[in-house]
Enzyme design. Structure first.
Site: not given
Ligand code: HPA
Length: 238
Positions: A24, A28, A47, A91, A94, A209, A222
């Site tokens: 994303g 990175r 951008r 992709r 996270s 998370d 991360r």
């Molecule tokens: N929600 C949506 N997208 C995410 C999250 C989340 O908790 N963590 C990492 N990407």
């Protein structure tokens, strides 16, 4: 439309490899290029959505940021597939875990993306909530994971348009009624574009998370933990 596109300034299709890894965060993408690739050429700056092509152990691969959310990855992946002749997009992102058995930093290989998003319907009339990842790419990832001894967990994840939901507990519905083990915000649009373009896509995710365990990681933690997922995806270099 021809190249360059409105969002990718690269004027030569040959500067982008057949397989593009998409984190994303464009920084990175830069990290991956700086850390793993040699003979790097930067093919996009528009951008600040940086894109690079280089060699990984002598074989070619590209890496480019997707931005956050389905509209953003929708634009970049569509242009790569349809105007730059890219065949595979992986992709690498996270996700937030929905189940107690997923631990921080676990690596998930997405088999199916479930979403309530209208992205695929608006894009091409596809009116269902589930799109599959490429079985072929996933078989290769399973092979790489065995070779590199990196464990992966496979499953259906939810692709959401909303990060900050006013009802925190709503995630339980997506887990219990729709079988989603984690949440991210891009794969459904990526898979929709692959399907409509006759190309391949899949998604590797690292748990950053846990909604269920109420745990999170810092952005610094991360960066390091995501290397397992990056190394798996880099095996697609050819
Ligand atoms: N929600 C949506 N997208 C995410 C999250 C989340 O908790 N963590 C990492 N990407």
């Amino acid at each position: 439309m021809s190249i360059p596109t409105p969002h990718i300034e690269c004027k030569d299709k040959n500067l982008i490899a057949k397989t593009v890894l998409m984190p994303g965060d464009p920084l990175r993408a830069k990290f991956i290029a700086d850390t793993y690739l040699t003979d790097v050429v930067k093919f996009n700056n528009v951008r600040n959505m940086f894109g690079y092509t280089g060699n990984y152990k002598g074989k070619r691969i590209s890496v480019m940021g997707s931005g956050m959310g389905m509209p953003s990855i929708g634009i970049y992946s569509y242009e790569l597939y349809n105007f730059y002749d890219v065949e595979n997009i992986i992709r690498i992102g996270s996700c937030g875990a929905y189940t107690a058995d997923l631990k921080l930093y676990d690596v998930i290989l997405v088999d199916e993306s479930w979403s309530e998003s209208s992205y695929a319907k608006v894009q091409n009339g596809y009116d269902e909530n589930i799109i599959e990842a490429s079985k072929e790419l996933n078989e290769q990832i399973v092979k790489f994971s065995k070779e590199l001894d990196i464990p992966i967990i496979r499953g259906r994840i939810r692709s959401s348009d909303v990060f900050y939901n006013s009802n925190f507990d709503s995630y339980k519905k997506y887990r219990d009624e729709h079988g989603c083990i984690a949440v991210e915000m891009e794969s459904f649009a990526l898979f929709a574009n692959a399907k409509v373009s006759g190309k391949k896509a899949t998604c590797l995710l690292t748990v950053s998370d846990s909604l269920e365990l109420k745990q999170e990681t810092t952005s610094e933690e991360r960066q390091n933990a995501f290397t397992k997922m990056m190394e798996l995806a880099l095996q697609f270099a050819e």
